[in-house]
Design an enzyme around this catalytic site. Structure first.
Site, PDB file in Angstrom:
ATOM      1  N   LYS A  48       0.913  -1.176  -0.096  1.00  0.00           N
ATOM      2  CA  LYS A  48      -0.046  -0.024   0.030  1.00  0.00           C
ATOM      3  C   LYS A  48       0.926   1.411   0.200  1.00  0.00           C
ATOM      4  CE  LYS A  48      -3.819   2.240   2.334  1.00  0.00           C
ATOM      5  NZ  LYS A  48      -3.299   3.632   2.014  1.00  0.00           N
ATOM      6  N   PHE A 120      -2.661   0.075  -9.964  1.00  0.00           N
ATOM      7  CA  PHE A 120      -3.225  -1.291  -9.041  1.00  0.00           C
ATOM      8  C   PHE A 120      -4.516  -1.690  -9.385  1.00  0.00           C
ATOM      9  CE2 PHE A 120      -4.379   2.327  -6.031  1.00  0.00           C
ATOM     10  CZ  PHE A 120      -5.849   2.349  -6.521  1.00  0.00           C
ATOM     11  N   ARG A 190     -17.008   1.335  -0.317  1.00  0.00           N
ATOM     12  CA  ARG A 190     -16.246   0.686   0.530  1.00  0.00           C
ATOM     13  C   ARG A 190     -16.706  -0.885   0.563  1.00  0.00           C
ATOM     14  NH1 ARG A 190     -12.439   2.755   3.260  1.00  0.00           N
ATOM     15  NH2 ARG A 190     -13.246   4.850   3.171  1.00  0.00           N
ATOM     16  N   LYS A 196      -7.163  -3.506   3.629  1.00  0.00           N
ATOM     17  CA  LYS A 196      -5.923  -2.892   3.934  1.00  0.00           C
ATOM     18  C   LYS A 196      -5.324  -3.216   5.437  1.00  0.00           C
ATOM     19  CE  LYS A 196      -8.521   1.437   5.233  1.00  0.00           C
ATOM     20  NZ  LYS A 196      -8.384   2.838   5.089  1.00  0.00           N
TER      21      LYS A 196
END
Length: 280
Positions: A48, A120, A190, A196
């Protein structure tokens, strides 16, 4: 609108209606926190990067809230006529540098030379993430660009392998890792399909009000009252510079804060201001 404090008003709380933006935000995916939801082998895993989220819609580069990023033409000239999702990144601990470039309407060509666009995803509602990874990797490698790169994805079979990779990322200055569910199709908003894994959690909230400072913060903002996307209202009084206390995030704007878990009442524990999101 900026708020500058030269002697805080006597009212305990200053409120206003949330601001609105004319820009249309892209339908991007947002990650939830990793809590061992599924076996590690169900995911593709990548570092990340703490950059500025940037969406290329085939013609324009935008922030995730829909604001146009005025990158140099040479920076975007190589990009294909299709949607790409990634991070503008200029090395570890350099978020502020990239953020300052993104805010400018006239690009600083020399400083943009230091920025990479790390891809990504190549969003497609018909493809799984595993298929999208193969697609974006092929597209980006085919550009032969020195500043546009695909983010590698890794396959691990167990939590120990994930933790080893996670530790390596932290040791080199990274902020954590992202887990994409291999077989998940693209879903806006979301989603638990993207997770994460970080030492601290972060989340977003809307600024509702200011609370006056005391002691050394007399005449400044002491804390902000915020409301999370889940409707939880609480105050954040740490993480601000003196300059930010004199000119705090606008009421109605969206801020990102860090926290260390939740209390039994569902409120973020040890919440600390990180940055304003809507200004990007």
């Amino acid at each position: 609108m900026k708020h500058v404090f030269f002697g805080f008003c006597t009212a305990l709380i200053v409120c206003a209606s949330p601001t609105s933006f004319s820009n249309i935000a892209p339908d991007v995916q947002l990650a939830k926190e990793y809590e061992k939801q599924k076996p590690v082998s169900d995911y593709l895993i990548s570092e990340k990067y703490d950059g500025v989220r940037a969406i290329w819609d085939g013609k324009l580069l935008k922030t995730r809230s829909g604001h146009i990023i005025h990158a140099p033409k040479w920076f975007t000239a190589v990009l294909p006529n299709r949607w790409l999702d990634g991070e503008l990144w200029a090395g570890y601990n350099n978020f502020a540098f990239v953020s300052s470039l993104v805010r400018r309407k006239v690009p600083d060509h020399d400083n943009w030379q230091q920025v990479h666009y790390l891809i990504f995803d190549a969003p497609d509602p018909l493809l799984t993430f595993e298929q999208r990874f193969e697609k974006y990797q092929g597209i980006v490698n085919g550009l032969h660009s020195i500043h546009v790169k695909p983010i590698p994805q890794h396959h691990f079979t167990n939590k120990a392998q994930l933790d080893e990779f996670y530790t390596q990322v932290l040791l080199r200055g990274g902020e954590g890792v992202i887990l994409h569910e291999k077989q998940a199709t693209h879903q806006a908003g979301r989603t638990a399909q993207v997770l994460k894994y970080k030492p601290k959690f972060d989340a977003e909230a809307i600024v509702l009000a200011y609370l006056p400072g005391k002691g050394k913060y007399q005449g400044m903002m002491g804390a902000i009252r915020v409301k999370t996307m889940e409707g939880v209202i609480f105050n954040i009084g740490t993480g601000f510079t003196d300059e930010q206390r004199m000119s705090p995030p606008a009421i109605g704007s969206t801020i990102t804060f860090q926290y260390q878990g939740l209390t039994k009442y569902g409120k973020p524990r040890f919440a600390s201001f990180l940055r304003t999101r809507d200004a990007l």
